[in-house]
Design a protein around this motif. Structure first.
Motif, mmCIF file in Angstrom:
data_model
loop_
_atom_site.group_PDB
_atom_site.id
_atom_site.type_symbol
_atom_site.label_atom_id
_atom_site.label_comp_id
_atom_site.label_asym_id
_atom_site.label_seq_id
_atom_site.Cartn_x
_atom_site.Cartn_y
_atom_site.Cartn_z
ATOM 1 N N HIS A 104 -4.263 7.061 5.408
ATOM 2 C CA HIS A 104 -5.548 7.272 4.758
ATOM 3 C C HIS A 104 -6.134 8.628 5.116
ATOM 4 C CE1 HIS A 104 -10.039 6.055 4.294
ATOM 5 N NE2 HIS A 104 -9.575 6.510 3.161
ATOM 6 N N LEU A 131 -2.452 -5.193 -1.233
ATOM 7 C CA LEU A 131 -2.223 -4.261 -0.132
ATOM 8 C C LEU A 131 -1.043 -4.660 0.743
ATOM 9 C CD1 LEU A 131 -5.690 -4.058 -0.523
ATOM 10 C CD2 LEU A 131 -4.965 -2.070 0.746
ATOM 11 N N MET A 178 -2.500 -0.331 8.629
ATOM 12 C CA MET A 178 -1.921 0.397 7.505
ATOM 13 C C MET A 178 -1.680 1.861 7.845
ATOM 14 S SD MET A 178 -4.162 -1.372 4.475
ATOM 15 C CE MET A 178 -3.759 -0.124 3.272
ATOM 16 N N ARG A 195 -12.185 -1.825 2.829
ATOM 17 C CA ARG A 195 -11.052 -1.390 2.028
ATOM 18 C C ARG A 195 -9.723 -1.607 2.740
ATOM 19 N NH1 ARG A 195 -10.682 4.618 -0.625
ATOM 20 N NH2 ARG A 195 -9.442 4.069 -2.445
ATOM 21 N N TRP A 196 -9.734 -1.375 4.058
ATOM 22 C CA TRP A 196 -8.470 -1.442 4.796
ATOM 23 C C TRP A 196 -8.479 -2.431 5.959
ATOM 24 C CZ3 TRP A 196 -6.629 1.662 1.324
ATOM 25 C CH2 TRP A 196 -7.265 2.847 0.980
ATOM 26 N N GLU A 197 -9.639 -2.708 6.522
ATOM 27 C CA GLU A 197 -9.675 -3.385 7.817
ATOM 28 C C GLU A 197 -9.596 -4.901 7.692
ATOM 29 O OE1 GLU A 197 -12.523 -1.705 10.785
ATOM 30 O OE2 GLU A 197 -12.876 -0.209 9.229
ATOM 31 N N SER A 224 -6.839 0.878 10.787
ATOM 32 C CA SER A 224 -6.126 -0.392 10.586
ATOM 33 C C SER A 224 -4.633 -0.180 10.761
ATOM 34 C CB SER A 224 -6.398 -0.961 9.182
ATOM 35 O OG SER A 224 -5.602 -0.307 8.212
ATOM 36 N N TRP A 251 0.814 -1.211 0.000
ATOM 37 C CA TRP A 251 0.000 0.000 0.000
ATOM 38 C C TRP A 251 0.852 1.267 0.000
ATOM 39 C CZ3 TRP A 251 0.854 -2.544 4.716
ATOM 40 C CH2 TRP A 251 1.322 -1.762 5.767
ATOM 41 N N SER A 257 -13.815 -0.926 -1.890
ATOM 42 C CA SER A 257 -13.160 -2.170 -1.486
ATOM 43 C C SER A 257 -13.319 -3.252 -2.548
ATOM 44 C CB SER A 257 -13.742 -2.669 -0.160
ATOM 45 O OG SER A 257 -15.088 -3.090 -0.321
ATOM 46 N N CYS A 306 -2.797 3.865 -2.925
ATOM 47 C CA CYS A 306 -3.050 3.039 -1.741
ATOM 48 C C CYS A 306 -2.838 1.547 -1.996
ATOM 49 C CB CYS A 306 -4.481 3.258 -1.258
ATOM 50 S SG CYS A 306 -5.736 2.769 -2.466
ATOM 51 N N SER A 307 -2.274 1.164 -3.127
ATOM 52 C CA SER A 307 -2.113 -0.257 -3.423
ATOM 53 C C SER A 307 -1.210 -0.420 -4.636
ATOM 54 C CB SER A 307 -3.479 -0.913 -3.709
ATOM 55 O OG SER A 307 -4.089 -0.308 -4.839
#
Length: 824
Positions: A307, A152, A297, A244-246, A295, A17, A599, A52-53
């Motif tokens: 984020h 990610l 991240m 999306r992130w969790e 998260s 990410w 997501s 982000c990825s």
């Protein structure tokens, strides 16, 4: 490559990410630099770091038995104590991922062989050995449609230790010793939205229609919130329920910020101590989470990605409102636990974004974060007056950003979905700021807010009950938020807002009824307005490039043409420059697909040019795109003539990758709302084919003169006027934002350096065969089409477009339209 523990049982060794450009215009290290990347010669694919990825986009695979893309690298990674290798990714169902892991113990073995599950999730495989020496990631695609996989991170886990960690109970309980006061008053402690003296007036408002129904809906949700045990989920990261992130396990937790705010408001209005106490428990629980990001991240060491302050802004706002509405139940000790968390876990990230990240000031994020920033600072000022300096600075920032966000024509480059999201945040906070300055909202808002109503009305759909927006750009076909409509109904003299507000508050569920609609005592309770919401006519926004034409036609009803052009935006945008939307009889016939959840891996594909209603450049070796840093399109002409003829030209060469086009014009000649002659005049840098593409949820049927798109309440007849397709294709191609199938019609040209194509689209009642066959005959020199009793003739010319209609000639050359009463 470093194996970094993130807790007692898990680690992350490849933070994909962080490979992208989360700080535009700054040099960014990418972990992709350690990989050898191979793309099959039979595939069209790219491997790119995004913000982000790392995205692996496969436009065409060619051979499903061979991997379309391979990422491979050698390494010496310490894996001692771990027995699971984990991939966190969004993989489309049409893609298969094979992860081959080499260790000193097991050699080279397949650790993962998985078909995609759609949304972002974890994929686990077994690991044996204490050192990983090589990784190979193979991506297969079985679909004929484009698909994108988002990587990610890669990490490791000890299965037993992770299970033990996840089952360990929280040490916190509901008592919160020392935090709740023995005596208290149920009244606002700060007065952010309303003071104690206004409470009875607000309660009276909420006992009357339509707010009583909205309030009852909020009460039902609050009663459900009482079943949450917030102390049980205290942990590292504050859950947002964002796939999306969790992590998978965190998706089972409750989103505390919305629940605590709801409970505190309903509890105060109803004098419900149980709800007020639960709101306090949720705020105390939030305060005890280690981080307020959602998260790992957002808190992983050694990365620069974050984020932004979405989670921190929401938590800070919610805790501040709990202190206002329910803070009387708390002791000094309890209040300051929450204040300390706001000051140390929420506000620093918010302020850091405003101080260090310039791009949030040119899009929705800075404005949206200002909502939580302002509410938080107002709460802190009541306890610590020195924060008033920050509050004044934040207010200046807000006005500066709103002025930059709203273009000169009132529009935004992010699309109506983000306009709605932005206004739903900025208008309530401006109401709060106006109150703090002793002003009304009408006195406080800047002129650009009023100017923006033209854009909002232009983006309303004529489909359904006219409450939805056209799904242009990075947004959805959804209603404007009730608070937005309510504020504009007060600020504007235009009858459309009154009718829209009346429609919304009559609905039992309504548009998503924001709590602010119930919190602000001066909002109107109801406005009269029946019939269509939109006024017929032309709305043209020359800066943002959006053109809306609405008309009422006997036998069909309301027809709306929406033409997309304008600058390309660096953030939320779709490759839709040149695309058309056509709605008739309450139904969208030529559609924009909207935007699915971020997501979901289809979120990348749904934005691309190949799924829009435009002339698409075809190539064997690549999929052409409208890059986000391209100049975009430009509306050169849009007019509704006195005889009802609509003339339109957009220049599109700058919307595509550099060097693809020498010229690119899309023109429309519409003698009435039922007939559109679409002229695509393009000149390429080399020889290319093109495809004229239309997307619909209706059925596509071939006819003698062309094709019929059959909706439920209206049909479209499509015919090539001055050209014959070399190839035709129609069928299911991708999905809309609800993951419902969308069909596409493609009419292909042959390869050439230039094309000048006139394609006719006629709106018809169901079952009507239309007149387009006579347009084709007219192009061949036969009897011309009679439309509304007047002849429509396309006059052959080498460049541009010439049309004779009703005794008047219309000529389009480059950007300009001219007309004359004599023959062309």
């Amino acid at each position: 490559m470093r194996n970094i523990p993130i807790n007692e049982a898990e680690s992350i060794f490849e933070p994909f990410w962080d490979s992208g450009e989360s700080y535009p215009d700054h040099q960014k290290y990418s972990v992709l630099s350690g990989y050898d990347i191979t793309i099959s010669p039979m595939a069209i694919a790219t491997v790119l770091p995004t913000w982000c990825s790392v995205d692996i986009a496969v436009q065409r695979n060619g051979n499903s038995l061979q991997p379309a893309v391979v990422l491979e690298r050698a390494c010496q990674l310490d894996a001692a104590g771990y027995d699971v290798i984990r991939l966190f990714a969004a993989i489309p169902p049409s893609m298969r991922v094979v992860l081959i892991c080499s260790t000193e113990k097991q050699g080279s073995r397949v650790a993962l062989d998985q078909w995609g599950g759609g949304e972002t999730r974890e994929y686990d495989g077994p690991l044996e050995g204490e050192r990983i020496t090589r990784l190979r990631l193979e991506v297969y695609s079985l679909s004929s449609e484009p698909a994108t996989l988002s990587l990610l991170w890669l990490g490791l886990s000890n299965r037993c230790r992770q299970l033990e960690m996840e089952q360990r109970p929280s040490p916190y309980t509901a008592e919160w010793e020392g935090c709740f006061a023995d005596t208290y008053e149920l009244k606002p402690a700060i007065g952010i939205y309303f003071h104690d003296g206004e409470l009875e007036e607000l309660r009276s408002k909420l006992r009357h229609s339509p707010f009583d129904r909205m309030m009852e809906k909020l009460r039902r949700q609050a009663r459900q919130d009482l079943s949450i045990v917030p102390e049980a989920q205290i942990g590292e990261y504050l859950p947002r329920n964002s796939r999306r992130w969790e992590r998978d396990r965190d998706m089972k937790k409750h989103k505390l910020d919305e629940a605590m705010e709801r409970l505190a408001y309903v509890g105060l209005i109803d004098g419900n101590e149980e709800m007020l106490r639960m709101a306090c428990r949720m705020a105390l629980s939030a305060a005890h989470h280690t981080h307020w990001c959602e998260s790992v991240m957002g808190a992983f060491p050694g990365v620069t990605w974050h984020h932004r302050s979405f989670a921190e802004e929401a938590a800070s706002r919610a805790c501040s409102l709990v202190l206002d509405w329910a803070g009387g139940l708390l002791t000094w000790h309890g209040r300051h636990i929450i204040l300390d968390a706001i000051i140390t876990k929420g506000l620093p990230r918010i302020e850091a974004d405003f101080k260090t990240v310039e791009y949030i000031r040119r899009m929705n994020q800075g404005i949206v974060f200002s909502g939580g920033r302002m509410i938080t600072l107002l709460a802190l000022c009541s306890e610590y007056p020195r924060y008033s300096l920050w509050l004044n600075e934040a207010e200046r920032d807000l006005h500066e950003m709103v002025s930059a966000y709203i273009q000169a024509d009132g529009g935004t480059l992010e699309g109506p979905g983000y306009w709605n999201y932005t206004m739903a945040n900025v208008l309530p906070v401006m109401s709060v700021l106006a109150r703090s300055r002793g002003q009304s909202l009408a006195q406080y808002v800047p002129d650009c807010i009023r100017r923006s109503e033209e854009y909002a009305l232009a983006m309303l759909s004529a489909a359904g009950d006219e409450r939805l927006t056209v799904a242009v750009g990075d947004g959805h076909a959804r209603p404007y938020d009730a608070i937005v409509v309510a504020c504009y109904a007060m600020l504007s003299d235009k009858p459309e807002w009154k009718r829209l507000y009346s429609r919304i508050i009559r609905e039992e569920g309504g548009s998503p009824a924001s709590k602010e609609l119930l919190m602000l005592a001066d909002l109107p309770s109801g406005l009269s307005g029946e019939g269509h919401i939109l006024e017929p006519g032309l709305r043209q926004l020359p800066v943002t490039g959006q053109t809306s034409l609405v008309a009422d036609v006997d036998g069909i009803g309301r027809i709306k043409l929406h033409a997309c052009s304008g600058p390309t935006f660096f953030a939320h945008y779709h490759e839709d420059k040149g695309s058309l939307v056509l709605e008739a009889a309450g139904e969208a016939l030529l559609v924009e697909r909207g935007m699915c959840d971020y997501s979901h891996p289809y979120g990348k594909a749904i934005s691309k040019a190949d799924v829009h209603n435009l002339l698409f450049p075809e190539s064997e070796g690549s999929m052409h795109v409208q890059p986000k840093h391209a100049a975009g399109g430009r509306v050169a002409h849009a007019s509704l003539e006195e005889d009802g003829v609509f003339l339109y030209t957009t220049e599109l060469a700058g919307a595509w990758e550099e060097g693809l086009y020498k010229r690119n014009y899309r023109r429309i000649f519409a003698p009435s709302p039922c007939l559109y002659l679409v002229h695509d005049e393009v000149e390429y840098g080399g020889e290319l084919a093109s495809s004229f593409r239309l997307n619909t949820r209706g059925s596509i049927v071939q006819t003698a003169s062309g094709f019929m798109i059959q909706g439920k309440a209206a049909w479209l007849s499509v015919a090539c006027v001055n050209w014959q397709p070399e190839q035709v294709w129609h069928g299911a191609y991708g999905y809309d934002e609800h993951m419902h199938p969308v069909s596409q019609l493609r009419l292909y040209t042959g390869r050439s350096r230039s094309h000048s194509l006139v394609t006719a689209i006629e709106v018809l009642p169901p079952g009507d065969n239309g007149n387009l066959c006579r347009i084709v005959e007219a192009a061949a020199g036969s009897k011309p089409l009679l439309h509304r009793g007047k002849a429509v003739e396309i006059i052959p010319c080498t460049a541009g477009l010439r049309v004779r209609y009703g005794g008047r000639g219309y000529t389009a050359h480059n950007e300009h339209w001219t007309k004359e009463d004599t023959t062309c």
